[in-house]
Scaffold this active site. Structure first.
Site, mmCIF file in Angstrom:
data_model
loop_
_atom_site.group_PDB
_atom_site.id
_atom_site.type_symbol
_atom_site.label_atom_id
_atom_site.label_comp_id
_atom_site.label_asym_id
_atom_site.label_seq_id
_atom_site.Cartn_x
_atom_site.Cartn_y
_atom_site.Cartn_z
ATOM 1 N N LYS A 9 8.871 -4.872 -2.142
ATOM 2 C CA LYS A 9 8.883 -4.057 -3.363
ATOM 3 C C LYS A 9 8.914 -4.957 -4.607
ATOM 4 O O LYS A 9 8.192 -4.732 -5.575
ATOM 5 C CB LYS A 9 10.090 -3.102 -3.337
ATOM 6 C CG LYS A 9 9.928 -2.010 -2.278
ATOM 7 C CD LYS A 9 11.191 -1.224 -1.942
ATOM 8 C CE LYS A 9 10.899 -0.274 -0.778
ATOM 9 N NZ LYS A 9 12.043 0.526 -0.335
ATOM 10 N N GLN B 294 18.254 0.863 -1.580
ATOM 11 C CA GLN B 294 17.648 0.717 -0.252
ATOM 12 C C GLN B 294 18.566 1.293 0.830
ATOM 13 O O GLN B 294 19.759 0.983 0.876
ATOM 14 C CB GLN B 294 17.355 -0.778 0.015
ATOM 15 C CG GLN B 294 16.576 -1.050 1.286
ATOM 16 C CD GLN B 294 15.162 -0.469 1.276
ATOM 17 O OE1 GLN B 294 14.508 -0.394 0.247
ATOM 18 N NE2 GLN B 294 14.697 -0.046 2.430
ATOM 19 N N ASP C 152 12.551 7.323 -5.624
ATOM 20 C CA ASP C 152 12.427 7.661 -4.205
ATOM 21 C C ASP C 152 12.246 9.172 -4.007
ATOM 22 O O ASP C 152 11.903 9.612 -2.909
ATOM 23 C CB ASP C 152 13.705 7.257 -3.449
ATOM 24 C CG ASP C 152 13.634 5.881 -2.832
ATOM 25 O OD1 ASP C 152 12.557 5.511 -2.349
ATOM 26 O OD2 ASP C 152 14.674 5.187 -2.827
HETATM 27 N N1 GUN Z 1 14.688 2.947 3.813
HETATM 28 C C1 GUN Z 1 13.589 3.227 4.549
HETATM 29 N N2 GUN Z 1 12.633 3.800 3.781
HETATM 30 C C2 GUN Z 1 13.143 3.881 2.540
HETATM 31 C C3 GUN Z 1 12.626 4.376 1.306
HETATM 32 O O1 GUN Z 1 11.493 4.868 1.190
HETATM 33 N N3 GUN Z 1 13.460 4.253 0.229
HETATM 34 C C4 GUN Z 1 14.710 3.733 0.329
HETATM 35 N N4 GUN Z 1 15.460 3.702 -0.760
HETATM 36 N N5 GUN Z 1 15.216 3.278 1.457
HETATM 37 C C5 GUN Z 1 14.432 3.346 2.550
#
Ligand code: GUN
Length: 260
Positions: free
Chosen positions: A29, A73, A96
């Site tokens: 990211k 995350q 998200d």
């Molecule tokens: N963990 C696995 N996929 C995601 C996601 O799309 N966003 C976040 N914040 N954590 C994750």
């Protein structure tokens, strides 16, 4: 011109603890932000971070004008309450789309942000010239991150949607009905060729680490590609789309905040 120039998207990524998979995702990211010129800031917090410390950071970022999007995350270490953390993110910075306000907006089809992985899947389907309207769409997995919103997005595109989960009976038969099959179970090679209708579109959201360190999806790729019309690989299929959708949401958040 002046206004256009002054929109500067910024993404804050919070990672707590030492989960190796989370570390890989967060690095991806940050790298994407750097590549396209989005300002990003990482907060790598120790495993023993308390709920209050995490909430204090989220509150600080909610107020920070340099930050348009906040991503915590997941999963968080088990002593932390994920739901409580998500509820404390300002919905206008919730890139998200996990906050109940945004989840509700998605439900009624009037949304600012879509959750990144399901949105990425929809882009893959659309870009491949596939229209879900009237098609049998089967989503295997019912998580809040993928399965449930994925089903809703397919429904918005007029698919006939079934969600399967661990209690589903006759899973193989249900999957074999699918024109579009989305696998989001989190179990390596769970979807085998006998579960797939010849000519189906198969999207693999799984990201499983094998004992030998290799990444693999939820679909037995080599066997299923013999029967599918189209199939996404792991790595390289849905994963990069998830990151791209995060970039899109971050830019959208910055634009919306700019309009306020
Ligand atoms: N963990 C696995 N996929 C995601 C996601 O799309 N966003 C976040 N914040 N954590 C994750």
């Amino acid at each position: 011109m002046k206004n256009e120039k002054s929109i500067e998207p910024g993404l804050a990524v919070i990672i707590v603890g030492n989960d190796p998979a989370s570390r890989v995702y967060v690095n991806g990211k940050k790298k994407a932000c750097a590549e396209i010129g989005i300002y990003s800031r990482e907060y790598a917090l120790p495993e023993e971070t308390t709920q209050q410390e995490l909430l204090d950071l989220v509150q600080k970022l909610n107020q920070d004008p340099q930050i348009s999007g906040i991503l915590v995350q997941l999963p968080l270490p088990s002593h932390l309450d994920e739901t409580d953390v998500i509820h404390n993110i300002d919905p206008s910075k919730d890139v998200d789309a996990f906050h109940p306000f945004n989840v509700g907006k998605i439900m009624i089809g009037d949304f600012d942000f879509l959750p990144c992985t399901p949105a990425g899947v929809m882009e893959l389907i659309a870009e491949s010239g596939i229209d879900p309207a009237g098609k049998e769409c089967v989503v295997v997995g019912r998580s809040n991150i993928v399965g449930k919103p994925q089903a809703m997005l397919l429904l918005h595109k007029n698919g006939t949607v079934t969600i399967c989960h661990s209690k589903t009976q006759n899973l193989k038969e249900v999957c074999r009905r699918a024109d579009i099959l989305v696998a989001a179970v989190g179990r390596a090679n769970f979807i085998t060729a006998d579960m797939v209708k010849p000519g189906a579109v198969v999207i693999d959201v799984g990201m499983n680490r094998l004992d030998n360190g290799k990444l693999c999806g939820d679909v037995d790729f080599e066997a299923v590609k013999q029967v599918a019309q189209a199939i996404t690989p792991v790595p390289g299929g849905v994963g990069p789309m998830t990151i791209t959708m995060l970039m899109r949401n971050t830019i959208k958040a910055a634009e919306l905040q700019h309009q306020k």
